[in-house]
Design an enzyme around this catalytic site. Structure first.
Site, mmCIF file in Angstrom:
data_model
loop_
_atom_site.group_PDB
_atom_site.id
_atom_site.type_symbol
_atom_site.label_atom_id
_atom_site.label_comp_id
_atom_site.label_asym_id
_atom_site.label_seq_id
_atom_site.Cartn_x
_atom_site.Cartn_y
_atom_site.Cartn_z
ATOM 1 N N TYR A 110 -22.308 18.553 73.805
ATOM 2 C CA TYR A 110 -21.540 19.527 73.034
ATOM 3 C C TYR A 110 -20.643 18.759 72.065
ATOM 4 O O TYR A 110 -19.633 18.189 72.457
ATOM 5 C CB TYR A 110 -20.691 20.424 73.932
ATOM 6 C CG TYR A 110 -21.469 21.252 74.934
ATOM 7 C CD1 TYR A 110 -22.842 21.476 74.779
ATOM 8 C CD2 TYR A 110 -20.851 21.813 76.034
ATOM 9 C CE1 TYR A 110 -23.552 22.232 75.699
ATOM 10 C CE2 TYR A 110 -21.550 22.574 76.957
ATOM 11 C CZ TYR A 110 -22.906 22.775 76.787
ATOM 12 O OH TYR A 110 -23.610 23.521 77.708
ATOM 13 N N HIS B 186 -28.970 18.567 82.726
ATOM 14 C CA HIS B 186 -28.911 19.630 81.723
ATOM 15 C C HIS B 186 -30.268 20.291 81.493
ATOM 16 O O HIS B 186 -30.358 21.516 81.366
ATOM 17 C CB HIS B 186 -28.381 19.043 80.413
ATOM 18 C CG HIS B 186 -27.696 20.028 79.534
ATOM 19 N ND1 HIS B 186 -26.725 19.673 78.628
ATOM 20 C CD2 HIS B 186 -27.818 21.362 79.406
ATOM 21 C CE1 HIS B 186 -26.285 20.736 77.989
ATOM 22 N NE2 HIS B 186 -26.939 21.784 78.435
ATOM 23 N N SER C 51 -24.437 31.883 79.020
ATOM 24 C CA SER C 51 -24.675 32.973 78.060
ATOM 25 C C SER C 51 -24.660 34.332 78.755
ATOM 26 O O SER C 51 -25.552 35.156 78.551
ATOM 27 C CB SER C 51 -26.004 32.768 77.320
ATOM 28 O OG SER C 51 -25.967 31.619 76.509
ATOM 29 N N PRO C 52 -23.637 34.600 79.583
ATOM 30 C CA PRO C 52 -23.608 35.869 80.321
ATOM 31 C C PRO C 52 -23.387 37.077 79.421
ATOM 32 O O PRO C 52 -23.609 38.210 79.847
ATOM 33 C CB PRO C 52 -22.437 35.684 81.286
ATOM 34 C CG PRO C 52 -21.522 34.727 80.587
ATOM 35 C CD PRO C 52 -22.440 33.768 79.878
ATOM 36 N N LEU C 53 -22.968 36.826 78.175
ATOM 37 C CA LEU C 53 -22.766 37.917 77.220
ATOM 38 C C LEU C 53 -23.845 37.913 76.145
ATOM 39 O O LEU C 53 -23.664 38.482 75.064
ATOM 40 C CB LEU C 53 -21.379 37.813 76.582
ATOM 41 C CG LEU C 53 -20.196 37.818 77.551
ATOM 42 C CD1 LEU C 53 -18.879 37.688 76.810
ATOM 43 C CD2 LEU C 53 -20.205 39.085 78.410
ATOM 44 N N ARG D 227 -24.963 35.495 74.243
ATOM 45 C CA ARG D 227 -24.462 34.803 73.053
ATOM 46 C C ARG D 227 -23.649 35.756 72.169
ATOM 47 O O ARG D 227 -23.731 35.737 70.948
ATOM 48 C CB ARG D 227 -25.615 34.155 72.278
ATOM 49 C CG ARG D 227 -26.367 33.143 73.133
ATOM 50 C CD ARG D 227 -27.537 32.486 72.423
ATOM 51 N NE ARG D 227 -28.156 31.555 73.353
ATOM 52 C CZ ARG D 227 -29.103 31.880 74.240
ATOM 53 N NH1 ARG D 227 -29.562 33.129 74.276
ATOM 54 N NH2 ARG D 227 -29.592 30.996 75.074
ATOM 55 N N PHE E 56 -23.870 39.028 71.962
ATOM 56 C CA PHE E 56 -24.492 40.297 71.582
ATOM 57 C C PHE E 56 -24.045 41.444 72.474
ATOM 58 O O PHE E 56 -23.775 42.551 72.001
ATOM 59 C CB PHE E 56 -26.012 40.149 71.640
ATOM 60 C CG PHE E 56 -26.759 41.315 71.042
ATOM 61 C CD1 PHE E 56 -26.899 41.420 69.668
ATOM 62 C CD2 PHE E 56 -27.314 42.293 71.834
ATOM 63 C CE1 PHE E 56 -27.575 42.492 69.102
ATOM 64 C CE2 PHE E 56 -27.995 43.367 71.291
ATOM 65 C CZ PHE E 56 -28.129 43.465 69.904
#
Length: 331
Positions: free
Chosen positions: A60, A127, A206-208, A210, A212
């Protein structure tokens, strides 16, 4: 804050913080570049709210995200669970493919410890799985770092069922991190069951979706030209309109409870099992505080049924990554 226990008895806050968006430019940009001072204040505020679980990775930035987190937790380390990841080869700041070798695990671990300014990494993930290195060899190398006191717990990310079983047979795996949300439910087929059987915690990234599922983006035109999500097939002109039906269903549940879409999406994940700990990405205090409050939300059976009807497994339009990204998951 509520707390949950992953594999091997590792206790963490029920909501963690994905630090990936906390980069100024860098290689993965969602929306505007992060304000570094605000990102630091976000980490400090999360700690004040009882969040103990912070997730980063050497790629990152690369590297800059670990440095930011390390600086932010200086003097606040006690009681925190710091997770980072290795698994890619690097030529300077350029990613040059996957590398699951024990030598690369050691290289990455030493660098992460230095950038984070800590003596031990609480949770060290691979990863992405390297098909050219047997998983037994990879986790064996990671366990050497545990024996040396440089790592407390090890985990995997985006491992497929066979790899996960083999890894669990070879070493104590504390957690599996993979994408999981209302619009990405593939892990329900087999992977979540293996985690339960093997006492492995599950960390949805990415529980949301990304961003959206939070309901703030209704058109691809709202994304900046350099926004990473322009590469996401689910945000394409073909798929996005169909996927808005999922957002609308979430919004209906949110309105009923007087909460945000994001809180519904996170509460839905928490309802899927008590060893599931989502790590929504954030870079601002306001969005972080909103996400963390989901730990206190309980959805009803009616709520869950409404979401199920709108977003059954496999019901999302478009794959979750492009062709190259899909070749690196569930291996």
């Amino acid at each position: 804050m509520k707390y949950r226990t992953l594999g091997q008895g590792l206790q963490v806050s029920a909501i963690g913080i994905g630090c990936m968006p906390m980069v100024k430019g860098g290689n993965i940009l969602y929306g505007e570049a992060a304000d570094m001072d605000e990102a630091t204040r976000t980490i400090h505020r999360a700690i004040d709210l009882g969040v103990t679980f912070f997730d980063t990775a050497e790629i990152y930035g690369p590297f800059a995200n670990e440095e930011l987190l390390g600086e932010a937790i200086r003097g606040k380390r006690n009681g925190l669970v710091i997770a980072t990841k290795f698994g890619f080869g690097l030529d300077g700041n350029k990613i040059v493919g996957v590398d699951g070798s024990p030598a690369n695990a050691r290289r990455a671990c030493e660098g992460s410890l230095q950038r984070l300014g800590i003596d031990v990494i609480d949770l060290f993930y691979q990863h992405r799985v390297d098909p050219s290195v047997p998983i037994e060899e990879t986790v064996g190398g990671m366990m050497e770092l545990v024996k040396e006191g440089k790592v407390r717990h090890i985990g995997l990310s985006e491992a497929g069922p066979d790899t996960l079983r083999r890894a669990a047979a070879a070493a104590p795996i504390t957690a599996l991190q993979s994408e999981y949300s209302i619009w990405e439910r593939g892990v329900e087929e087999e992977i979540l069951g293996i985690c339960r059987e093997s006492n492995i915690g599950f960390i949805p990234y990415s529980p949301l979706g990304r961003g959206f599922l939070a309901g703030t983006i209704r058109s691809r035109d709202e994304l900046a030209e350099n926004d990473w999500r322009r590469n996401d097939p689910r945000y394409s002109e073909e798929n996005l309109p169909a996927n808005l039906a999922i957002v609308d269903a979430i919004a209906g549940v949110a309105a009923k409870h007087g909460i945000s879409n994001a809180q519904v999406a996170l509460a839905w994940l928490l309802a899927q099992g008590d060893t599931i700990v989502p790590i929504p990405g954030t870079k601002r205090r306001a969005t972080m505080e909103n996400s963390v409050a989901a730990a206190d939300v309980t959805l009803t059976a009616e709520d869950l049924a409404a979401i199920e009807a709108a977003a059954p497994m496999g019901g999302t339009s478009g794959p979750r990554y492009g062709e190259q990204g899909m070749r690196m998951v569930r291996l």
